[in-house]
Design an enzyme around this catalytic site. Structure first.
Site, PDB file in Angstrom:
ATOM      1  N   ARG A 241      16.259   1.965  48.786  1.00 10.80           N
ATOM      2  CA  ARG A 241      17.410   1.587  49.744  1.00 10.80           C
ATOM      3  C   ARG A 241      17.242   0.419  50.373  1.00 10.80           C
ATOM      4  NH1 ARG A 241      18.077   7.418  50.062  1.00 10.80           N
ATOM      5  NH2 ARG A 241      19.671   8.074  48.498  1.00 10.80           N
ATOM      6  N   LYS A 271      19.256   8.474  54.413  1.00  6.39           N
ATOM      7  CA  LYS A 271      21.062   9.090  54.018  1.00  6.39           C
ATOM      8  C   LYS A 271      20.682   9.972  54.448  1.00  6.39           C
ATOM      9  CE  LYS A 271      24.860   8.468  51.081  1.00  6.39           C
ATOM     10  NZ  LYS A 271      25.378   8.037  49.360  1.00  6.39           N
ATOM     11  N   HIS A 331      21.057  -2.441  45.767  1.00  9.64           N
ATOM     12  CA  HIS A 331      21.578  -1.215  45.334  1.00  9.64           C
ATOM     13  C   HIS A 331      21.764  -0.383  44.198  1.00  9.64           C
ATOM     14  CE1 HIS A 331      22.632   2.826  47.693  1.00  9.64           C
ATOM     15  NE2 HIS A 331      23.014   3.221  45.987  1.00  9.64           N
ATOM     16  N   ARG A 334      18.487   0.808  41.566  1.00  9.61           N
ATOM     17  CA  ARG A 334      18.250   2.676  41.539  1.00  9.61           C
ATOM     18  C   ARG A 334      18.798   3.633  40.820  1.00  9.61           C
ATOM     19  NH1 ARG A 334      17.563   5.450  45.972  1.00  9.61           N
ATOM     20  NH2 ARG A 334      19.466   6.839  45.515  1.00  9.61           N
ATOM     21  N   HIS A 358      18.132  11.675  46.181  1.00  7.90           N
ATOM     22  CA  HIS A 358      19.525  13.008  46.286  1.00  7.90           C
ATOM     23  C   HIS A 358      18.601  14.183  46.265  1.00  7.90           C
ATOM     24  CE1 HIS A 358      21.664   8.963  43.424  1.00  7.90           C
ATOM     25  NE2 HIS A 358      21.010   8.939  45.098  1.00  7.90           N
ATOM     26  N   TYR A 368      13.336  21.940  53.428  1.00  4.62           N
ATOM     27  CA  TYR A 368      13.201  21.199  52.333  1.00  4.62           C
ATOM     28  C   TYR A 368      12.097  20.629  52.621  1.00  4.62           C
ATOM     29  CZ  TYR A 368      13.151  15.332  51.323  1.00  4.62           C
ATOM     30  OH  TYR A 368      12.995  14.798  50.470  1.00  4.62           O
TER      31      TYR A 368
END
Length: 397
Positions: A241, A271, A331, A334, A358, A368
């Site tokens: 990004r 993000k 952007h 992507r 994502h 994670y």
């Protein structure tokens, strides 16, 4: 000196907790997140203790003083006003919410657990935190959610509503509440806006775009021109990004002289507020070595101001100067990369989504892992870089 209601109403948050005393041990605790909580200090059996009477404005100044009077009566009778207080008044929404959050900690990664609690502390607790969990009404929850919507983040208001329902599903089986006041509020909330995809050219037009970037001449200043070109190519090759690229630091890059170079993007710049590992292809490493000559500080892509990165608009203005205004955003790189990978039919969707950062917001999946699919992602990004290099022909990347 006794408090006045005006003082309580206009008490503003500061960087740290502070108290406004009303006498007799009663005080208002003002938290940095804006919540205002009634507390009462007292001594019983030689020990200092603390009573909680709820949050302002749900519990007003008069109500807090009434609770103080009840506590004083209990003390005069030789009773501890805090003993059995929970069973008499019931649990507050905040108490139940914190118990629910603590119960889930083992199944959440640290960043997500922290985000979840911050949402409640910022919006839910100041509005309904001090109310008996049995007495919270649908109207009170809706009023709080609409105040969040008024700030703009519709996704946040929906998540908070979801958290409230989860809290009540935790409370009801334990006898702390009977119904979920948020259960029927979905239809009363503002609908989510339609997703607006960033403009981008089709894969068929990619060769022209790549050559335009490589031959970028949209600035008279040679250094600025070289840095803009490098930033655009770097973003295209890494699927990053805009802010991830422009704020990149040299300290985030590991193993540039080895076989498995990595860009470790910290949670604060992502993000999803989670660390993201980007495997670097050979053309990206070469590009970093090329741009090193223009970097005099900690930032990779340095702007005009000493020690500062390129501005938020540097790369998008570069697209404009190449003639792509309204046709291609940074952007949107992507989206092109995602289309290429999915149409190739040899890369799993999970690899593509992970490369784009994502990550599915599924709390049940546990911790994670930023290194997930790192090897296949490295192969995929290397193939993408080779594809871009071939599109550019003899010019190279």
């Amino acid at each position: 000196m006794r408090l006045k209601d005006l003082e309580v109403r206009h008490a503003s948050p500061r960087e740290k907790d502070y108290k406004l005393a009303d006498g007799g041990g009663l005080h208002l605790l003002v938290r940095p997140n804006g919540s205002k909580l009634w507390r009462m200090k007292y001594r019983f059996a030689g020990k200092e203790k603390l009573l909680s009477f709820g949050a302002y404005p749900s519990v007003g100044l008069g109500d807090a003083r009434l609770e103080r009077a009840k506590a004083k009566i209990a003390l005069a009778e030789g009773l501890d006003p805090g003993a059995g207080n929970e069973s008499r008044k019931g649990k507050t929404f905040e108490q139940v919410a914190r118990a629910w959050h603590a119960n889930r900690l083992s199944g959440l990664d640290d960043a997500h657990a922290s985000r979840l609690l911050r949402r409640l502390e910022r919006d839910a607790f100041p509005a309904i935190g001090g109310i008996d969990v049995r007495k919270v009404t649908a109207a009170q929850v809706l009023e709080m959610l609409r105040s969040v919507e008024a700030r703009g983040p519709l996704d946040v208001s929906r998540r908070i509503k979801q958290h409230i329902s989860q809290i009540y599903r935790f409370a009801i089986p334990q006898g702390w509440a009977e119904t979920d006041p948020a259960q029927y509020l979905t239809d009363l909330m503002q609908p989510k806006p339609r997703v607006r995809h960033m403009p981008r050219v089709g894969v068929a037009e990619l060769p022209t775009l790549v050559r335009a970037i490589d031959q970028y001449d949209g600035d008279e200043n040679p250094r600025r021109r070289a840095v803009t070109r490098a930033a655009l190519l770097f973003t295209l090759l890494t699927w990053a990004r805009t802010n991830e690229t422009r704020l990149a630091l040299w300290s985030e890059f590991e193993g540039l002289d080895g076989d498995d170079p990595i860009w470790r993007v910290p949670p604060a710049r992502m993000k999803m507020e989670r660390e993201h590992l980007v495997p670097l292809s050979a053309p990206v490493v070469a590009l970093l070595r090329e741009v090193r000559q223009f970097s005099t500080g900690k930032h990779v892509f340095v702007g005009d101001k000493l020690g500062q990165p390129i501005s938020q608009n540097t790369m998008i203005y570069g697209c404009y100067r190449m003639g792509y205004r309204g046709r291609q955003t940074v952007h949107g790189f992507r989206g092109i990369a995602s289309t290429w990978a999915n149409e190739a039919e040899c890369y799993k969707a999970d690899w593509v989504e992970m490369a784009l950062a994502h990550v599915e917001q599924n709390e049940v999946r546990g911790a994670y892992n930023s290194a997930l699919y790192l090897t296949p992602r490295r192969r995929m990004l290397a193939a993408w870089a080779q594809y871009i290099t071939c599109l550019n022909g003899a010019h190279g990347v």
